[in-house]
Write a protein that holds these residues in place. Structure first.
Motif, PDB file in Angstrom:
ATOM      1  N   SER A  55       0.827  -1.207   0.000  1.00 51.81           N
ATOM      2  CA  SER A  55       0.000   0.000   0.000  1.00 51.81           C
ATOM      3  C   SER A  55       0.866   1.263   0.000  1.00 51.81           C
ATOM      4  O   SER A  55       0.527   2.258  -0.649  1.00 51.81           O
ATOM      5  N   GLU A  58       2.200   1.711  -3.530  1.00 53.88           N
ATOM      6  CA  GLU A  58       1.147   2.266  -4.388  1.00 53.88           C
ATOM      7  C   GLU A  58       0.960   3.762  -4.124  1.00 53.88           C
ATOM      8  O   GLU A  58       0.826   4.552  -5.062  1.00 53.88           O
ATOM      9  N   GLU A  59       0.979   4.138  -2.858  1.00 54.35           N
ATOM     10  CA  GLU A  59       0.833   5.554  -2.516  1.00 54.35           C
ATOM     11  C   GLU A  59       1.985   6.383  -3.085  1.00 54.35           C
ATOM     12  O   GLU A  59       1.786   7.477  -3.612  1.00 54.35           O
TER      13      GLU A  59
END
Length: 186
Positions: A55, A58-59
């Motif tokens: 995550s 992805e950020e």
């Protein structure tokens, strides 16, 4: 100065940018795209991507992606991990976000500020320099702009042609070796 030199020699390249750079130099981002260069993603905060969760990866990718998209309307699809730091999870996450991960094979070492002659020698005499090489330079390094014209003319004199990475990579039916090299076929 870098854009002027590239334009003078009709050379198109790829600029990888962080989110902070996009925020600080929005007019430069627009000028790079307007001059026909690739815009590439270098992450939001220049972190070691292999140390981040999926995550967080992805950020890091999508934050700068969305900044560039909002600023220019351009959908970036090339990603150069900071420090060349990647592993399988970073590669997979990049693909899931619509990116082709990119690794260089010729580091100019311009970021070490050794001087103009050092940059030129390091690149033109590099053991990996060859057809398909990706040369790493930094637009913010102290001597890069000053070395660029000689670097371009020297390499062109050796028969090399400069293209943006989007024209160099495979987009279908390839696999990637551990060193970041693409190989045609699955």
């Amino acid at each position: 100065m870098i854009l002027e030199i590239l334009k003078k020699h009709n050379v198109k390249v790829t600029f990888f940018m962080t989110g902070g750079w996009v925020e600080s130099y929005p007019d430069d981002v627009k000028a790079i795209l307007a001059d026909g260069h690739d815009l590439g993603n270098h992450s939001e905060n220049h972190k070691n991507m292999s140390q981040l969760s999926d995550s967080e990866c992805e950020e890091e990718l999508m934050a700068v992606h969305n900044k560039v998209l909002e600023l220019t309307g351009y959908e970036m699809f090339l990603f150069r991990p900071p420090y060349g730091d990647y592993d399988n999870h970073v590669i997979k996450k990049a693909y899931q976000c619509g990116y082709y991960p990119i690794q260089w094979d010729v580091d100019s070492l311009d970021w070490k500020d050794y001087g103009v002659d050092s940059i030129i020698r390091t690149v033109t005499e590099h053991k990996h320099l060859g057809n398909g090489s990706i040369i790493l330079c930094h637009n913010g390094a102290k001597y890069t702009a000053e070395a660029l014209e000689t670097l371009i003319t020297t390499l062109q004199g050796q028969g090399y042609e400069f293209v943006p990475i989007s024209q160099l990579i495979y987009r279908d039916s390839f696999h990637m070796k551990a060193d970041g090299t693409q190989v045609s076929g699955k």
